[in-house]
Design an enzyme around this catalytic site. Structure first.
Site, short mmCIF file in Angstrom:
data_model
loop_
_atom_site.label_atom_id
_atom_site.label_comp_id
_atom_site.label_asym_id
_atom_site.label_seq_id
_atom_site.Cartn_x
_atom_site.Cartn_y
_atom_site.Cartn_z
N GLN A 23 0.75 -1.32 0.05
CA GLN A 23 0.05 -0.12 -0.02
C GLN A 23 0.70 1.40 -0.03
OE1 GLN A 23 -2.64 -1.86 3.27
NE2 GLN A 23 -4.11 -0.47 2.28
N HIS A 124 1.04 -9.40 4.12
CA HIS A 124 -0.17 -8.83 4.14
C HIS A 124 -0.47 -8.57 2.81
CE1 HIS A 124 -2.27 -5.02 6.35
NE2 HIS A 124 -3.01 -5.30 5.29
N ASN A 168 -1.78 -11.00 8.16
CA ASN A 168 -2.70 -10.09 8.18
C ASN A 168 -4.10 -10.76 7.78
OD1 ASN A 168 -3.58 -7.13 9.18
ND2 ASN A 168 -4.01 -7.39 6.94
N GLU A 169 -5.10 -10.59 8.67
CA GLU A 169 -6.44 -10.83 8.15
C GLU A 169 -6.76 -11.87 7.14
OE1 GLU A 169 -8.24 -7.37 6.67
OE2 GLU A 169 -7.95 -6.24 8.68
N TYR A 305 -12.67 -2.66 12.21
CA TYR A 305 -13.45 -1.54 11.57
C TYR A 305 -15.01 -1.53 11.46
CZ TYR A 305 -8.84 -0.77 9.41
OH TYR A 305 -7.61 -0.74 9.19
N GLU A 361 -4.82 -2.92 14.01
CA GLU A 361 -5.53 -1.70 13.24
C GLU A 361 -6.76 -0.98 13.62
OE1 GLU A 361 -5.73 -2.90 8.81
OE2 GLU A 361 -3.93 -3.79 9.08
N TRP A 408 -4.61 2.82 12.04
CA TRP A 408 -4.56 2.75 10.59
C TRP A 408 -5.19 4.22 9.66
CZ3 TRP A 408 -2.14 -0.93 7.65
CH2 TRP A 408 -2.43 -0.53 5.97
N GLU A 415 -5.46 1.98 -1.29
CA GLU A 415 -6.63 1.29 -0.54
C GLU A 415 -7.20 0.17 -1.41
OE1 GLU A 415 -7.33 0.87 2.66
OE2 GLU A 415 -9.36 -0.19 2.25
N TRP A 416 -6.34 -0.64 -1.68
CA TRP A 416 -6.85 -1.99 -2.39
C TRP A 416 -7.61 -1.71 -3.62
CZ3 TRP A 416 -2.90 -5.08 -1.00
CH2 TRP A 416 -2.34 -4.83 0.38
C1 GBH Z 1 -7.66 -3.53 6.58
O1 GBH Z 1 -8.67 -4.57 5.84
C2 GBH Z 1 -6.38 -4.09 5.90
O2 GBH Z 1 -5.55 -4.74 6.70
C3 GBH Z 1 -5.69 -2.94 5.64
O3 GBH Z 1 -4.77 -3.26 4.52
C4 GBH Z 1 -6.61 -1.89 4.96
O4 GBH Z 1 -6.18 -0.62 4.22
C5 GBH Z 1 -7.52 -1.44 5.87
O5 GBH Z 1 -8.24 -2.50 6.51
C6 GBH Z 1 -8.54 -0.33 5.39
O6 GBH Z 1 -9.52 -0.71 4.70
O7 GBH Z 1 -18.78 -6.36 6.46
O8 GBH Z 1 -19.25 -6.73 4.24
O9 GBH Z 1 -19.23 -4.52 4.80
C7 GBH Z 1 -10.14 -4.27 6.07
C8 GBH Z 1 -10.85 -5.01 5.27
C9 GBH Z 1 -13.00 -5.48 4.30
C10 GBH Z 1 -12.70 -4.39 6.40
C11 GBH Z 1 -14.20 -5.37 4.25
C12 GBH Z 1 -14.20 -4.25 6.21
C13 GBH Z 1 -16.21 -4.66 5.34
C14 GBH Z 1 -17.01 -5.90 4.66
N1 GBH Z 1 -11.96 -4.68 5.21
N2 GBH Z 1 -14.94 -5.10 5.46
S1 GBH Z 1 -18.67 -5.98 5.07
#
Ligand code: GBH
Length: 458
Positions: A23, A124, A168-169, A305, A361, A408, A415-416
């Site tokens: 990233q 990651h 990671n995740e 998150y 994060e 974070w 952001e992917w």
């Molecule tokens: C993290 O992933 C990552 O580790 C990081 O690289 C990234 O930049 C950061 O968060 C911010 O996105 O419940 O269906 O609405 C978080 C990945 C995936 C978390 C989608 C929230 C919502 C899916 N995210 N998820 S849903």
């Protein structure tokens, strides 16, 4: 803006910021780095918002010294960074790339030289492309390759950091990558996702074993994303739907790591894809896998998150509607509900592990831009951080052994699949000029940390 909640945090509580290699680094074809699945994915039509790629990203590969200087100026005590597997081992097997080793040795030593404690993530999401070509995470051999990579990292970099995060995740890598098609490698096949999930967990176990052997003093853990979930109503259908989402997103990963088995509910959900607690000879889960996956770690890593209400709804795909509580208007629409983090931490402490927990994060994206006078004011992020850090203090007061919190992210970054359209940074990045501008939230975090170190109000 601050209050005294931090006073209830233990001495030595770790405040940090986090990033991930793909990233921020850029320099994807420099220093002997090979392509990863993300380099491939970003080139697929329509994979990334606006057609963005991460070839340059924050150019951190060339700007790491000034970035670390800025981190030190902001008084940030700890930095969670990730290593690019494709930079360290371009083929995904064989010896490490000396230029990659040198880059990370210098970077991690550069943290220490500035008094910043490094927390290093081994994976990651940037799998070397040759391993994808050989089958990727759905293939068991990828877990073996990861174990070998981790052992080499332990040998060559393991002296430089005390804290290591294996993966990671795994939920995102497995499901967003293999079932939802939203992340690399962009597939849509649930069997692949479940196989990937098991092999990511196995990879964690193999890496942990390698570190234990080579670096007995290292503190090693895995980071899972844990969402707070609750049914919209207490109707049996909503309650059942919530339990299912919990199994699919949380328990699939927490049960094997902290309880040593997938358990009946997870097996009921995914048994059709070969997931089982019977470690049969040549199935997906083989003899010894669960013991490796459940070998004791030194801490629990949690990324948090979202705060999601679940509604059974036969009209939507999967029969489940997921609704964010108090969605923040300018962002992904994720929640700004600090209580959710407190609940997640208490749940993990109560149901899964008495080990120290690190929030590896937590953060949010807002539509922040420089004002004409060149400042970036992000009062929403200040409020977010104040709320979530206070929630951590509440979790500690209620008995969860939380030892650290990493915001974070340090920098706005790639952001992917959303490219550069989402800004999570405490520091604004003007991509064309690569200029860094600490946002109001960066100064707030600086003062907040200083306050907690001295116990005085800012
Ligand atoms: C993290 O992933 C990552 O580790 C990081 O690289 C990234 O930049 C950061 O968060 C911010 O996105 O419940 O269906 O609405 C978080 C990945 C995936 C978390 C989608 C929230 C919502 C899916 N995210 N998820 S849903």
């Amino acid at each position: 803006m601050t209050d005294n909640d931090g006073a209830r945090l233990p001495a030595g509580f770790v405040w940090g910021v986090a990033t991930a290699a793909y990233q921020i680094e850029g320099a994807v074809a420099e220093g002997g780095r090979g392509p990863s699945i993300w380099d491939t994915f970003v080139r697929q039509p329509d994979a990334i918002f606006h057609g963005d790629d991460a070839d340059r990203a924050c150019d951190h590969y060339h700007r790491w010294e000034s970035d670390l200087d800025l981190m030190a100026e902001l008084g940030i005590p700890a930095y969670r960074l990730s290593l690019s597997w494709a930079r360290l081992q371009p083929a995904g097997s064989g010896p490490l790339n000396p230029e990659g080793v040198e880059f990370y040795r210098t970077l991690i030593a550069g943290c220490r030289a500035r008094g910043i404690e490094p927390y290093v993530t081994l994976y990651h999401w940037d799998l070397p492309q040759p391993l994808q070509d050989a089958g990727g995470w759905p293939d068991r051999a990828t877990a073996q390759r990861f174990g070998e990579y981790a052992a080499l990292v332990a040998d060559e970099l393991g002296d430089l950091a005390e804290y290591w995060i294996t993966i990671n995740e795994p939920w995102c890598a497995a499901f967003l990558g293999h079932a939802w098609g939203m992340q690399a490698p962009g597939h849509a096949d649930e069997t692949e996702a479940v196989r990937a999930a098991h092999h990511l967990l196995l990879a964690h176990g193999l890496a942990l074993a390698g570190f234990r052997q080579r670096r007995p003093a290292a503190k090693v853990g895995i980071t899972n994303i844990v969402s707070n979930l609750a049914p919209v109503t207490d109707s049996p259908a909503d309650v059942r739907a919530t339990a299912t989402v919990d199994v699919r997103m949380n328990r699939l990963f927490l049960e094997p790591v902290y309880r040593g088995r997938y358990g009946a509910e997870v097996v009921a959900e995914f048994g059709g894809h070969g997931l089982t607690d019977d470690e049969t000879g040549d199935g997906l889960v083989r003899p010894g896998d669960l013991a490796l996956i459940a070998a004791p770690t030194d801490f629990v890593g949690i990324n948090h998150y979202t705060n999601t209400r679940i509604q059974h709804d036969p009209a939507v795909a999967g029969g489940v509607r997921m609704i964010q509580v108090a969605p923040t208007p300018t962002t992904f629409g994720w929640s700004d509900t600090p209580d959710a983090l407190r609940e997640v931490l208490l749940r993990v402490a109560r149901d899964y592990s008495p080990l120290p927990i690190y929030v590896t994060e937590n953060g949010a994206t807002f539509a922040d831009y420089p004002t004409p006078d060149g400042e970036v004011r992000d009062p929403e992020r200040v409020r977010y951080l104040a709320g979530y850090t206070a929630a951590v203090a509440e979790a500690v007061a209620a008995g969860a052994d939380v030892r650290g919190y990493f915001a974070w992210s340090f920098l706005d970054n790639f952001e992917w699949s959303h490219g550069y359209s989402k800004r999570f940074g405490l520091v604004y990045v003007d991509y064309p000029s690569q200029r860094r501008i600490p946002k109001q939230s960066a100064y707030w975090y600086r003062d907040f940390i200083a306050h907690h170190r001295t116990g005085r109000n800012p």
